[in-house]
Enzyme design. Sequence first.
Site, mmCIF file in Angstrom:
data_model
loop_
_atom_site.group_PDB
_atom_site.id
_atom_site.type_symbol
_atom_site.label_atom_id
_atom_site.label_comp_id
_atom_site.label_asym_id
_atom_site.label_seq_id
_atom_site.Cartn_x
_atom_site.Cartn_y
_atom_site.Cartn_z
ATOM 1 N N HIS A 122 -1.725 -5.405 1.298
ATOM 2 C CA HIS A 122 -2.742 -5.807 1.466
ATOM 3 C C HIS A 122 -2.589 -7.530 1.110
ATOM 4 O O HIS A 122 -1.494 -7.564 0.148
ATOM 5 C CB HIS A 122 -3.267 -5.418 0.071
ATOM 6 N N LYS A 126 0.598 -1.495 0.149
ATOM 7 C CA LYS A 126 -0.071 -0.166 0.180
ATOM 8 C C LYS A 126 0.862 1.432 0.076
ATOM 9 O O LYS A 126 2.051 1.292 0.491
ATOM 10 C CB LYS A 126 -0.610 -0.251 1.339
ATOM 11 N N ARG A 135 2.651 -6.517 9.168
ATOM 12 C CA ARG A 135 1.484 -5.980 10.039
ATOM 13 C C ARG A 135 2.140 -6.297 11.231
ATOM 14 O O ARG A 135 2.546 -4.841 12.290
ATOM 15 C CB ARG A 135 0.484 -6.245 9.930
ATOM 16 N N ARG A 177 -1.322 -14.384 4.033
ATOM 17 C CA ARG A 177 -2.161 -14.506 4.534
ATOM 18 C C ARG A 177 -1.517 -13.986 6.198
ATOM 19 O O ARG A 177 -1.619 -13.513 7.250
ATOM 20 C CB ARG A 177 -3.766 -14.533 5.391
ATOM 21 N N TYR A 183 -12.154 -2.847 -3.328
ATOM 22 C CA TYR A 183 -12.394 -2.851 -1.768
ATOM 23 C C TYR A 183 -13.816 -2.534 -2.262
ATOM 24 O O TYR A 183 -14.655 -2.759 -1.023
ATOM 25 C CB TYR A 183 -11.775 -1.827 -1.036
ATOM 26 N N ASN A 194 -1.737 -0.436 7.734
ATOM 27 C CA ASN A 194 -1.614 -1.382 7.656
ATOM 28 C C ASN A 194 -0.361 -2.437 6.669
ATOM 29 O O ASN A 194 0.116 -3.524 5.787
ATOM 30 C CB ASN A 194 -1.981 -2.756 8.593
ATOM 31 N N GLU A 214 -9.278 -10.381 -8.062
ATOM 32 C CA GLU A 214 -7.914 -9.471 -7.705
ATOM 33 C C GLU A 214 -7.367 -9.051 -8.484
ATOM 34 O O GLU A 214 -6.877 -7.826 -9.102
ATOM 35 C CB GLU A 214 -7.712 -9.031 -6.339
HETATM 36 P P1 IDP Z 1 -7.496 -7.028 5.456
HETATM 37 O O1 IDP Z 1 -6.796 -6.107 4.504
HETATM 38 O O2 IDP Z 1 -6.500 -7.461 6.543
HETATM 39 O O3 IDP Z 1 -8.100 -8.259 4.395
HETATM 40 P P2 IDP Z 1 -10.203 -6.115 5.678
HETATM 41 O O4 IDP Z 1 -11.215 -6.862 6.743
HETATM 42 O O5 IDP Z 1 -10.343 -6.686 3.975
HETATM 43 O O6 IDP Z 1 -8.771 -6.675 5.792
HETATM 44 O O7 IDP Z 1 -10.227 -4.401 5.663
HETATM 45 C C1 IDP Z 1 -9.818 -3.798 3.814
HETATM 46 C C2 IDP Z 1 -8.710 -2.962 4.735
HETATM 47 O O8 IDP Z 1 -9.617 -1.823 5.162
HETATM 48 C C3 IDP Z 1 -7.958 -3.377 6.138
HETATM 49 O O9 IDP Z 1 -6.362 -3.974 5.529
HETATM 50 C C4 IDP Z 1 -7.429 -1.779 6.843
HETATM 51 O O10 IDP Z 1 -6.137 -0.829 6.149
HETATM 52 C C5 IDP Z 1 -9.252 -1.516 6.009
HETATM 53 N N1 IDP Z 1 -9.696 -1.515 7.409
HETATM 54 C C6 IDP Z 1 -10.995 -2.621 7.709
HETATM 55 N N2 IDP Z 1 -10.980 -2.426 9.243
HETATM 56 C C7 IDP Z 1 -10.802 -1.056 9.515
HETATM 57 C C8 IDP Z 1 -11.574 -0.306 10.383
HETATM 58 O O11 IDP Z 1 -12.343 -0.850 11.420
HETATM 59 N N3 IDP Z 1 -11.295 1.129 10.343
HETATM 60 C C9 IDP Z 1 -10.417 2.091 9.526
HETATM 61 N N4 IDP Z 1 -9.451 0.690 8.349
HETATM 62 C C10 IDP Z 1 -9.411 -0.632 7.919
HETATM 63 MG MG MG Z 2 -9.416 -8.114 2.897
#
Ligand code: IDP
Ligand code: MG
Length: 152
Positions: free
Chosen positions: A116, A10, A103, A86, A50, A113, A129
Site C-alpha cells: 500500500h 500487506k 506490483r 506511487r 481504508y 497487490n 495514514e
Molecule cells: P491503491 O492501493 O493503489 O491506492 P485503492 O483504489 O486505494 O488502490 O484501493 C485500495 C486497495 O483495495 C487496493 O490496493 C486493492 O488491494 C483493493 N482493491 C481496489 N479495487 C479493488 C477491486 O476492484 N477488487 C478487489 N480489491 C480492490
Molecule cells: Mg489508495
Amino acid sequence: MTERTFVMIKPDGVHRGLVGEVISRLESRGLKLVAAKVVQLDTPTAEDHYGEHADKPFFEGLVEFITSGPVVPMVWEGEDAVRQVRQMIGETDPLDASPGTVRGDFALDIGRNVVHASAHDDPGANDREINIFFDASELTSYDRLDESWLYE
Ligand code: IDP
Ligand code: MG
C-alpha cells in the site's frame, strides 16, 4: 519538495518474503526510512485506514485480508516521495502495473497487490495514514550519508 509518505507491506508481501525486496528498492532509490514496524491490524484500525473505500463492494474482503496477518507500515522521506513511491509501486491492478514496479513484478491479482502507498491525488492521505500507524515519537529524523550525492 521534501515530503514523507506512508507505505505498508500487506500480509501477502510478508508471507511471501517480499519485505526485504520492497524495502531494498525504496532504499536503493535514495528514499530515507523514517519509521517502520511489524504489526497485525485490528478491524477498527483497518476500517479507519481504508475508510475512503467503505462503500465499495470489495471493502469487507479488503479489511478481512489486511487484518489476516502481519503488515509492515513504514514512513519514507525524500524529494517528491509520494509520487516517487506511487510510481515504484505501480497501478492498483497488477495487470496494469508496468514491469519494474513492485506490483508489476510481484503480483497478479488486484486483491493481493503486496503493498500500500498513500495516494498522490489526496494531499491529506499521507498525514492521516502516518498518524493512524505511528506516534510522533516513532518518526525519526536524520541525514543519510549519501544525501549530497542524491540531491543537486
Ligand atoms: P491503491 O492501493 O493503489 O491506492 P485503492 O483504489 O486505494 O488502490 O484501493 C485500495 C486497495 O483495495 C487496493 O490496493 C486493492 O488491494 C483493493 N482493491 C481496489 N479495487 C479493488 C477491486 O476492484 N477488487 C478487489 N480489491 C480492490
Ligand atoms: Mg489508495
